[in-house]
Write a protein that holds these residues in place. Structure first.
Motif, PDB file in Angstrom:
ATOM      1  N   LEU A  35      52.872 -14.286 -90.717  1.00 27.73           N
ATOM      2  CA  LEU A  35      54.294 -14.478 -90.428  1.00 27.73           C
ATOM      3  C   LEU A  35      55.081 -13.204 -90.711  1.00 27.73           C
ATOM      4  O   LEU A  35      55.985 -12.831 -89.953  1.00 27.73           O
ATOM      5  CB  LEU A  35      54.850 -15.653 -91.231  1.00 27.73           C
ATOM      6  CG  LEU A  35      56.301 -16.008 -90.953  1.00 27.73           C
ATOM      7  CD1 LEU A  35      56.489 -16.451 -89.508  1.00 27.73           C
ATOM      8  CD2 LEU A  35      56.761 -17.103 -91.902  1.00 27.73           C
ATOM      9  N   ALA A  36      54.739 -12.516 -91.788  1.00 24.95           N
ATOM     10  CA  ALA A  36      55.419 -11.264 -92.124  1.00 24.95           C
ATOM     11  C   ALA A  36      55.157 -10.200 -91.059  1.00 24.95           C
ATOM     12  O   ALA A  36      56.083  -9.497 -90.634  1.00 24.95           O
ATOM     13  CB  ALA A  36      54.954 -10.772 -93.497  1.00 24.95           C
ATOM     14  N   ALA A 125      61.204  -5.453 -92.788  1.00 20.60           N
ATOM     15  CA  ALA A 125      61.316  -6.878 -92.468  1.00 20.60           C
ATOM     16  C   ALA A 125      60.034  -7.615 -92.824  1.00 20.60           C
ATOM     17  O   ALA A 125      60.079  -8.751 -93.312  1.00 20.60           O
ATOM     18  CB  ALA A 125      61.641  -7.070 -90.983  1.00 20.60           C
ATOM     19  N   ALA A 126      58.888  -6.987 -92.609  1.00 23.38           N
ATOM     20  CA  ALA A 126      57.617  -7.621 -92.964  1.00 23.38           C
ATOM     21  C   ALA A 126      57.523  -7.827 -94.475  1.00 23.38           C
ATOM     22  O   ALA A 126      57.145  -8.913 -94.942  1.00 23.38           O
ATOM     23  CB  ALA A 126      56.450  -6.778 -92.461  1.00 23.38           C
ATOM     24  N   VAL A 127      57.894  -6.824 -95.235  1.00 14.72           N
ATOM     25  CA  VAL A 127      57.838  -6.937 -96.703  1.00 14.72           C
ATOM     26  C   VAL A 127      58.843  -7.979 -97.196  1.00 14.72           C
ATOM     27  O   VAL A 127      58.519  -8.827 -98.034  1.00 14.72           O
ATOM     28  CB  VAL A 127      58.094  -5.561 -97.362  1.00 14.72           C
ATOM     29  CG1 VAL A 127      58.260  -5.698 -98.865  1.00 14.72           C
ATOM     30  CG2 VAL A 127      56.962  -4.608 -97.020  1.00 14.72           C
ATOM     31  N   ILE A 128      60.057  -7.934 -96.667  1.00 15.11           N
ATOM     32  CA  ILE A 128      61.089  -8.891 -97.082  1.00 15.11           C
ATOM     33  C   ILE A 128      60.686 -10.310 -96.707  1.00 15.11           C
ATOM     34  O   ILE A 128      60.884 -11.245 -97.485  1.00 15.11           O
ATOM     35  CB  ILE A 128      62.452  -8.508 -96.464  1.00 15.11           C
ATOM     36  CG1 ILE A 128      62.985  -7.242 -97.128  1.00 15.11           C
ATOM     37  CG2 ILE A 128      63.458  -9.647 -96.600  1.00 15.11           C
ATOM     38  CD1 ILE A 128      64.184  -6.644 -96.437  1.00 15.11           C
ATOM     39  N   THR A 129      60.114 -10.481 -95.527  1.00 17.75           N
ATOM     40  CA  THR A 129      59.686 -11.816 -95.103  1.00 17.75           C
ATOM     41  C   THR A 129      58.592 -12.342 -96.016  1.00 17.75           C
ATOM     42  O   THR A 129      58.636 -13.496 -96.454  1.00 17.75           O
ATOM     43  CB  THR A 129      59.189 -11.791 -93.643  1.00 17.75           C
ATOM     44  OG1 THR A 129      60.277 -11.403 -92.811  1.00 17.75           O
ATOM     45  CG2 THR A 129      58.674 -13.148 -93.206  1.00 17.75           C
ATOM     46  N   PHE A 130      57.613 -11.515 -96.314  1.00 20.31           N
ATOM     47  CA  PHE A 130      56.514 -11.956 -97.173  1.00 20.31           C
ATOM     48  C   PHE A 130      57.025 -12.350 -98.551  1.00 20.31           C
ATOM     49  O   PHE A 130      56.774 -13.458 -99.034  1.00 20.31           O
ATOM     50  CB  PHE A 130      55.458 -10.856 -97.286  1.00 20.31           C
ATOM     51  CG  PHE A 130      54.297 -11.245 -98.152  1.00 20.31           C
ATOM     52  CD1 PHE A 130      53.316 -12.091 -97.653  1.00 20.31           C
ATOM     53  CD2 PHE A 130      54.187 -10.784 -99.444  1.00 20.31           C
ATOM     54  CE1 PHE A 130      52.244 -12.471 -98.452  1.00 20.31           C
ATOM     55  CE2 PHE A 130      53.123 -11.154-100.243  1.00 20.31           C
ATOM     56  CZ  PHE A 130      52.145 -11.998 -99.740  1.00 20.31           C
ATOM     57  N   TRP A 136      61.123 -18.246-101.850  1.00 24.25           N
ATOM     58  CA  TRP A 136      61.866 -19.425-101.406  1.00 24.25           C
ATOM     59  C   TRP A 136      61.018 -20.686-101.560  1.00 24.25           C
ATOM     60  O   TRP A 136      61.480 -21.683-102.115  1.00 24.25           O
ATOM     61  CB  TRP A 136      62.292 -19.200 -99.965  1.00 24.25           C
ATOM     62  CG  TRP A 136      63.088 -20.287 -99.340  1.00 24.25           C
ATOM     63  CD1 TRP A 136      64.382 -20.626 -99.626  1.00 24.25           C
ATOM     64  CD2 TRP A 136      62.663 -21.167 -98.306  1.00 24.25           C
ATOM     65  NE1 TRP A 136      64.780 -21.667 -98.816  1.00 24.25           N
ATOM     66  CE2 TRP A 136      63.744 -22.013 -97.996  1.00 24.25           C
ATOM     67  CE3 TRP A 136      61.473 -21.307 -97.593  1.00 24.25           C
ATOM     68  CZ2 TRP A 136      63.666 -22.995 -97.028  1.00 24.25           C
ATOM     69  CZ3 TRP A 136      61.406 -22.287 -96.620  1.00 24.25           C
ATOM     70  CH2 TRP A 136      62.486 -23.120 -96.351  1.00 24.25           C
ATOM     71  N   LEU A 137      59.782 -20.626-101.091  1.00 26.69           N
ATOM     72  CA  LEU A 137      58.905 -21.794-101.227  1.00 26.69           C
ATOM     73  C   LEU A 137      58.578 -22.087-102.690  1.00 26.69           C
ATOM     74  O   LEU A 137      58.492 -23.239-103.096  1.00 26.69           O
ATOM     75  CB  LEU A 137      57.614 -21.598-100.419  1.00 26.69           C
ATOM     76  CG  LEU A 137      57.742 -21.792 -98.924  1.00 26.69           C
ATOM     77  CD1 LEU A 137      56.441 -21.417 -98.227  1.00 26.69           C
ATOM     78  CD2 LEU A 137      58.129 -23.216 -98.584  1.00 26.69           C
TER      79      LEU A 137
END
Length: 149
Positions: A35-36, A125-130, A136-137
Motif C-alpha cells: 500500500l505504501a 508519501a510511501a514512508v508516511i503511508t507506511f 492509525w491501526l
C-alpha cells in the motif's frame, strides 16, 4: 430457561468482543508495504510528462483499490474511520501530510514543469503511508483492546 448475564459478565463480554475485533484488523506487513509503494507511486507518476504520468498512475490506483478489497476480505471488516481521539488525530495528521505532498507535486509538476519533486514526494508519501497507517491501526486496536495510551 436462558441465562441473563449480570452487569459484570455483560461488560466482560463486550470487552472480549472489542478485543477480538481489534485482533482481526491487525495489519499484515506485506500489505502495508504494498500500500505504501502504491501510494508513493501515484505521486511519483507525476515525474513523467503528460500523458504518460496519468497512464503510469493507473496501476498504482488499481493496486491501492485491490489492497483495500484484499484487507476487507481477509478481516471481514472495512476500517474507514476511527472513533478514538488518538486515532482521529493520527488520521488527521496523516491526511494533512499526504495532502501537502499532493499540493507540492501539483504545483511543481503542472505549474512549474519540474519533475524531480514528484519523485521525492512519492518517496515521502510511501514512508508516511507506511508509518501513518500502522500508527492509525495500532491506535484503533489499542482502543478496542482497552489499552489507553
Amino acid at each position: 430457561m436462558t441465562h441473563d448475564p449480570g452487569p459484570h459478565e455483560a461488560l466482560a463480554a463486550v470487552r472480549d468482543s472489542r478485543a477480538a475485533l481489534g485482533a482481526r484488523i491487525r495489519p499484515v506487513l506485506a500489505e502495508e508495504i504494498a500500500l505504501a509503494v502504491a501510494t508513493g507511486g501515484v505521486l511519483a507518476a507525476f515525474a513523467l510528462p503528460p500523458p504518460w504520468g496519468s497512464l503510469a498512475m493507473v496501476p498504482f490506483v488499481l493496486a491501492m483499490s485491490w489492497l483495500m478489497v484484499l484487507a476487507r476480505n481477509r478481516t471481514g471488516l472495512m476500517v474507514n474511520r476511527a472513533v478514538c481521539a488518538r486515532a482521529r488525530g493520527i488520521g488527521l495528521a496523516f491526511g494533512l501530510a499526504i495532502a501537502g505532498l499532493v499540493l507540492v507535486v501539483i504545483l511543481s509538476s503542472l505549474l512549474l514543469d519540474l519533475r524531480w519533486p514528484a519523485l521525492a514526494c512519492g518517496l515521502l508519501a510511501a514512508v508516511i503511508t507506511f508509518l501513518g497507517r500502522r500508527a492509525w491501526l495500532r491506535a484503533i486496536m489499542d482502543d478496542l483492546a482497552g489499552r489507553p495510551r
